[in-house]
Scaffold this motif. Structure first.
Motif, PDB file in Angstrom:
ATOM      1  N   HIS A   1       0.832  -1.203   0.000  1.00  0.00           N
ATOM      2  CA  HIS A   1       0.000   0.000   0.000  1.00  0.00           C
ATOM      3  C   HIS A   1       0.869   1.257   0.000  1.00  0.00           C
ATOM      4  O   HIS A   1       2.090   1.181   0.071  1.00  0.00           O
ATOM      5  CB  HIS A   1      -0.940  -0.028   1.208  1.00  0.00           C
ATOM      6  CG  HIS A   1      -2.026  -1.058   1.042  1.00  0.00           C
ATOM      7  ND1 HIS A   1      -3.032  -0.925   0.112  1.00  0.00           N
ATOM      8  CD2 HIS A   1      -2.248  -2.234   1.667  1.00  0.00           C
ATOM      9  CE1 HIS A   1      -3.833  -1.987   0.181  1.00  0.00           C
ATOM     10  NE2 HIS A   1      -3.376  -2.799   1.115  1.00  0.00           N
ATOM     11  N   GLN A   2       0.161   2.409   0.001  1.00  0.00           N
ATOM     12  CA  GLN A   2       0.877   3.669  -0.227  1.00  0.00           C
ATOM     13  C   GLN A   2       1.382   4.341   1.046  1.00  0.00           C
ATOM     14  O   GLN A   2       1.781   5.492   1.003  1.00  0.00           O
ATOM     15  CB  GLN A   2      -0.057   4.632  -0.954  1.00  0.00           C
ATOM     16  CG  GLN A   2      -0.438   4.157  -2.319  1.00  0.00           C
ATOM     17  CD  GLN A   2      -1.772   4.732  -2.738  1.00  0.00           C
ATOM     18  OE1 GLN A   2      -2.817   4.275  -2.321  1.00  0.00           O
ATOM     19  NE2 GLN A   2      -1.732   5.757  -3.550  1.00  0.00           N
ATOM     20  N   VAL A   3       1.351   3.616   2.144  1.00  0.00           N
ATOM     21  CA  VAL A   3       1.867   4.213   3.382  1.00  0.00           C
ATOM     22  C   VAL A   3       3.386   4.095   3.357  1.00  0.00           C
ATOM     23  O   VAL A   3       3.927   3.032   3.071  1.00  0.00           O
ATOM     24  CB  VAL A   3       1.299   3.489   4.618  1.00  0.00           C
ATOM     25  CG1 VAL A   3       1.723   4.192   5.886  1.00  0.00           C
ATOM     26  CG2 VAL A   3      -0.205   3.383   4.535  1.00  0.00           C
ATOM     27  N   VAL A   4       4.075   5.194   3.664  1.00  0.00           N
ATOM     28  CA  VAL A   4       5.522   5.226   3.481  1.00  0.00           C
ATOM     29  C   VAL A   4       6.262   4.592   4.661  1.00  0.00           C
ATOM     30  O   VAL A   4       5.783   4.658   5.795  1.00  0.00           O
ATOM     31  CB  VAL A   4       5.988   6.698   3.294  1.00  0.00           C
ATOM     32  CG1 VAL A   4       6.151   7.439   4.612  1.00  0.00           C
ATOM     33  CG2 VAL A   4       7.258   6.788   2.481  1.00  0.00           C
TER      34      VAL A   4
ATOM     35  N   LEU B   1       7.519  10.965   3.201  1.00  0.00           N
ATOM     36  CA  LEU B   1       8.389  10.333   4.207  1.00  0.00           C
ATOM     37  C   LEU B   1       8.046  10.585   5.673  1.00  0.00           C
ATOM     38  O   LEU B   1       8.841  10.263   6.561  1.00  0.00           O
ATOM     39  CB  LEU B   1       9.856  10.731   3.959  1.00  0.00           C
ATOM     40  CG  LEU B   1      10.443  10.257   2.622  1.00  0.00           C
ATOM     41  CD1 LEU B   1      11.754  10.957   2.330  1.00  0.00           C
ATOM     42  CD2 LEU B   1      10.647   8.754   2.625  1.00  0.00           C
ATOM     43  N   ALA B   2       6.890  11.166   5.955  1.00  0.00           N
ATOM     44  CA  ALA B   2       6.513  11.430   7.350  1.00  0.00           C
ATOM     45  C   ALA B   2       5.667  10.278   7.902  1.00  0.00           C
ATOM     46  O   ALA B   2       4.932   9.634   7.162  1.00  0.00           O
ATOM     47  CB  ALA B   2       5.720  12.730   7.427  1.00  0.00           C
ATOM     48  N   PRO B   3       5.773  10.015   9.200  1.00  0.00           N
ATOM     49  CA  PRO B   3       4.899   8.986   9.785  1.00  0.00           C
ATOM     50  C   PRO B   3       3.438   9.418   9.711  1.00  0.00           C
ATOM     51  O   PRO B   3       3.139  10.618   9.736  1.00  0.00           O
ATOM     52  CB  PRO B   3       5.340   8.931  11.252  1.00  0.00           C
ATOM     53  CG  PRO B   3       6.628   9.661  11.337  1.00  0.00           C
ATOM     54  CD  PRO B   3       6.664  10.634  10.201  1.00  0.00           C
ATOM     55  N   ALA B   4       2.540   8.440   9.633  1.00  0.00           N
ATOM     56  CA  ALA B   4       1.096   8.734   9.603  1.00  0.00           C
ATOM     57  C   ALA B   4       0.667   9.245  10.979  1.00  0.00           C
ATOM     58  O   ALA B   4       1.279   8.871  11.984  1.00  0.00           O
ATOM     59  CB  ALA B   4       0.338   7.460   9.259  1.00  0.00           C
ATOM     60  N   LEU B   5      -0.404   9.998  11.054  1.00  0.00           N
ATOM     61  CA  LEU B   5      -1.071  10.651   9.934  1.00  0.00           C
ATOM     62  C   LEU B   5      -0.582  12.092   9.846  1.00  0.00           C
ATOM     63  O   LEU B   5      -0.543  12.769  10.863  1.00  0.00           O
ATOM     64  CB  LEU B   5      -2.599  10.700  10.182  1.00  0.00           C
ATOM     65  CG  LEU B   5      -3.343   9.368  10.141  1.00  0.00           C
ATOM     66  CD1 LEU B   5      -4.705   9.474  10.781  1.00  0.00           C
ATOM     67  CD2 LEU B   5      -3.495   8.930   8.689  1.00  0.00           C
ATOM     68  N   THR B   6      -0.248  12.514   8.653  1.00  0.00           N
ATOM     69  CA  THR B   6       0.217  13.889   8.461  1.00  0.00           C
ATOM     70  C   THR B   6      -0.262  14.349   7.095  1.00  0.00           C
ATOM     71  O   THR B   6       0.344  14.008   6.074  1.00  0.00           O
ATOM     72  CB  THR B   6       1.761  13.970   8.503  1.00  0.00           C
ATOM     73  OG1 THR B   6       2.244  13.167   9.581  1.00  0.00           O
ATOM     74  CG2 THR B   6       2.225  15.395   8.703  1.00  0.00           C
ATOM     75  N   THR B   7      -1.350  15.078   7.059  1.00  0.00           N
ATOM     76  CA  THR B   7      -1.920  15.488   5.776  1.00  0.00           C
ATOM     77  C   THR B   7      -2.071  17.000   5.711  1.00  0.00           C
ATOM     78  O   THR B   7      -2.504  17.629   6.680  1.00  0.00           O
ATOM     79  CB  THR B   7      -3.307  14.843   5.583  1.00  0.00           C
ATOM     80  OG1 THR B   7      -3.145  13.436   5.573  1.00  0.00           O
ATOM     81  CG2 THR B   7      -3.956  15.271   4.276  1.00  0.00           C
ATOM     82  N   ALA B   8      -1.720  17.552   4.550  1.00  0.00           N
ATOM     83  CA  ALA B   8      -1.903  18.994   4.349  1.00  0.00           C
ATOM     84  C   ALA B   8      -3.140  19.235   3.499  1.00  0.00           C
ATOM     85  O   ALA B   8      -3.345  18.571   2.482  1.00  0.00           O
ATOM     86  CB  ALA B   8      -0.684  19.572   3.648  1.00  0.00           C
ATOM     87  N   LEU B   9      -3.969  20.173   3.949  1.00  0.00           N
ATOM     88  CA  LEU B   9      -5.080  20.674   3.130  1.00  0.00           C
ATOM     89  C   LEU B   9      -4.760  22.136   2.846  1.00  0.00           C
ATOM     90  O   LEU B   9      -4.680  22.952   3.772  1.00  0.00           O
ATOM     91  CB  LEU B   9      -6.414  20.522   3.873  1.00  0.00           C
ATOM     92  CG  LEU B   9      -7.607  21.286   3.276  1.00  0.00           C
ATOM     93  CD1 LEU B   9      -7.823  20.967   1.807  1.00  0.00           C
ATOM     94  CD2 LEU B   9      -8.882  20.985   4.064  1.00  0.00           C
TER      95      LEU B   9
END
Ligand SMILES: Cc1ncc(COP(=O)(O)O)c(C=O)c1O
Length: 500
Positions: free
Chosen positions: A107-110, A323-331
């Protein structure tokens, strides 16, 4: 103070356990990312240790257990009574899937950069929220710095800005809530639904966009799926007719969502054409760049997301390609002022007025109230390595996707799903003597056998209603060597399936 509480907050014990845990994780990293087994951990389940070139064995990427067996293991563990935390950590590591393993391609988790994980520990320890400034001064300021950096990278001007939130699913929902506030004729936030609302999105978009529309009460009519072309991109020439039909059906379309890129195949929609359509029809233009928005950092691949700067809002998951650990999302918003319109609630104990545009009280604009310091995970990477780390990572992984496609094409019994433009590669095994009706079954068998053996981790998808094996090359230690080994293993499994 009670002895238990004393023990739970003992600084020296924390120091000792911390050192031991980091040692354990560093050994683990060493063992999985290059195939060096310094500490041969116990074998679990059906997973096989494999020989690496230096003669040492490599741990499996996944130690497969059936769900009920995994649950039973932990129930029994708890029933044994209290135990040592380090033993627990060791067991958790050995029974988990290893994203840092060079044969993790699922999956797409880094696999997060270890520095990002250290920043995550810091964030968890400090436990500073970011809803209000006083509870997270550093957190709020860093969030601003990081989001501004991303906006600049998109090519936006000073009026842009954004927030960090818990995952792409929540970020897409939040963006669409903003879209509803800005574009819908009715005041839905204040007075509830007026006319039926809808959005348009490619039929290949991530399911969370569909879910967002349904959460907002728009039902299945509220999500208009635009068919895709043979490259799995939205057929933008069909937007006009779908809009006309929606209007005739009494729907008020407020937004179009472009995928950059899609989850299954890594297809980038034509963002320039979607933008033109949105401008012409006064619609909100949102880009779901959860996976592929990261190309804004890649000199070589940023052209794939051409037009991303024309969007009203953009989502980028930093726990995918940054490359950041989950969860880290920018809106991110082209006009930051829009982000203040999403929610309009009074919370006297947090801030005095919802109307004031205070960047430093992030809770005004996020779904979450308490939220960890996500920003420090990304900021630590930028501060230490610069944004060229992201360029190098994205460019390398996308290059590897192309190399893998070439390896697949060289083997007669494999079929590429689509020429990849990213690190997402779909393919299937297609033995000459196997009828079309059996190919799906064969590939599902191969994928399940791979998971149970544990040497590789890949996933599967359906393209044009056929089963394909799917890899996302997330690990910067994966090379053509591991990819060739994967193809060899698939060939072996296919032969085995046909009983020799
Ligand atoms: C294109 C796209 N959008 C959204 C998401 C959901 O993101 P998250 O898992 O961070 O909620 C994904 C996850 O794979 C994705 O690929």
């Amino acid at each position: 103070m009670h002895d238990l509480l004393k023990d739970a907050f003992d600084a020296e014990k924390f120091r000792q356990q911390g050192h031991q845990l980091i040692d354990m994780l560093a050994d683990h990293l060493n063992a999985v990312q290059h195939g060096n087994a310094r500490h041969g951990n116990a074998r679990h389940g059906n997973a096989q240790h494999t020989n690496s070139p230096n003669g040492k064995t490599q741990q499996p990427v996944i130690s497969w257990h059936k769900p009920e067996d995994e649950l039973a293991f932990w129930e029994q563990d708890l029933a044994k009574g209290q135990g040592d935390a380090l033993d627990l950590f060791r067991t958790v590591i050995s029974r988990s899937i290893h994203l840092h393993h060079n044969k993790y391609m699922g999956h797409q988790v880094v696999p997060p950069a270890p520095l990002g994980a250290l920043a995550s520990l810091l964030s968890s320890f400090l436990n500073n929220g970011s809803a209000v400034y006083e509870m997270g001064a550093v957190s709020n300021a860093l969030e601003r710095v990081v989001t501004q950096q991303l906006c600049q990278q998109i090519g936006w001007q000073e009026e842009s800005g954004g927030i960090l939130t818990s995952g792409g699913t929540l970020a897409n929902l939040t963006a669409l809530l903003t879209a509803r506030r800005v574009k819908a004729q009715a005041n839905v936030w204040g007075e509830g639904m007026g006319q039926k609302l809808a959005l348009m999105v490619s039929a290949e978009a991530h399911y969370c966009v569909d879910r967002a529309a349904r959460i907002m009460g728009w039902g299945s009519e509220g999500i208009i799926k635009i068919p895709v072309n043979d490259k799995f991109q939205m057929r933008t020439e069909l937007l006009e007719e779908h809009l006309a039909k929606a209007k005739a059906d009494g729907l008020e379309v407020i937004a179009v969502v472009g995928s950059a890129c899609t989850t299954s195949t890594g297809a980038y929609d034509n963002l320039v054409e979607i933008s033109d359509f949105c401008t012409k029809n006064d619609l909100w233009f949102h880009v779901d760049g959860a996976h592929g928005g990261a190309v804004i950092f890649s000199d070589k691949y940023r052209h794939l997301a051409k037009g991303i700067n024309l969007a009203d809002s953009v989502v980028i998951d930093m726990h995918k390609m940054l490359l950041a650990p989950a969860l880290t999302t920018a809106l991110l918003y082209r006009k930051e002022v829009d982000s203040y319109r999403t929610f309009a609630q009074q919370a006297q104990y947090l801030w005095s007025s919802q109307e004031d545009q205070e960047w430093y009280n992030m809770g005004k604009r996020t779904m979450e109230c308490t939220k960890l310091m996500m920003s420090v995970k990304v900021y630590a990477l930028i501060k230490t390595y610069g944004t060229s780390l992201f360029d190098k990572y994205v460019s390398r992984q996308y290059d590897l996707g192309k190399s893998f496609a070439e390896l697949i094409k060289k083997r007669a019994l494999f079929e590429l799903g689509i020429e990849p433009s990213t690190n997402i590669v779909c393919f299937r095994y297609k033995a000459a003597d196997v009828g079309e009706d059996k190919v799906d079954e064969l590939n599902s068998y191969i994928r399940q056998a791979l998971v149970e053996q544990g040497e590789f981790y890949i996933v599967q998808t359906r393209l044009n209603n056929k089963v394909y094996l799917r890899t996302t090359l997330m690990n910067s230690n994966t090379t053509e060597k591991e990819l060739n080994e994967l193809l060899n293993r698939i060939e072996e499994l296919a032969q085995h399936a046909y009983g020799d």
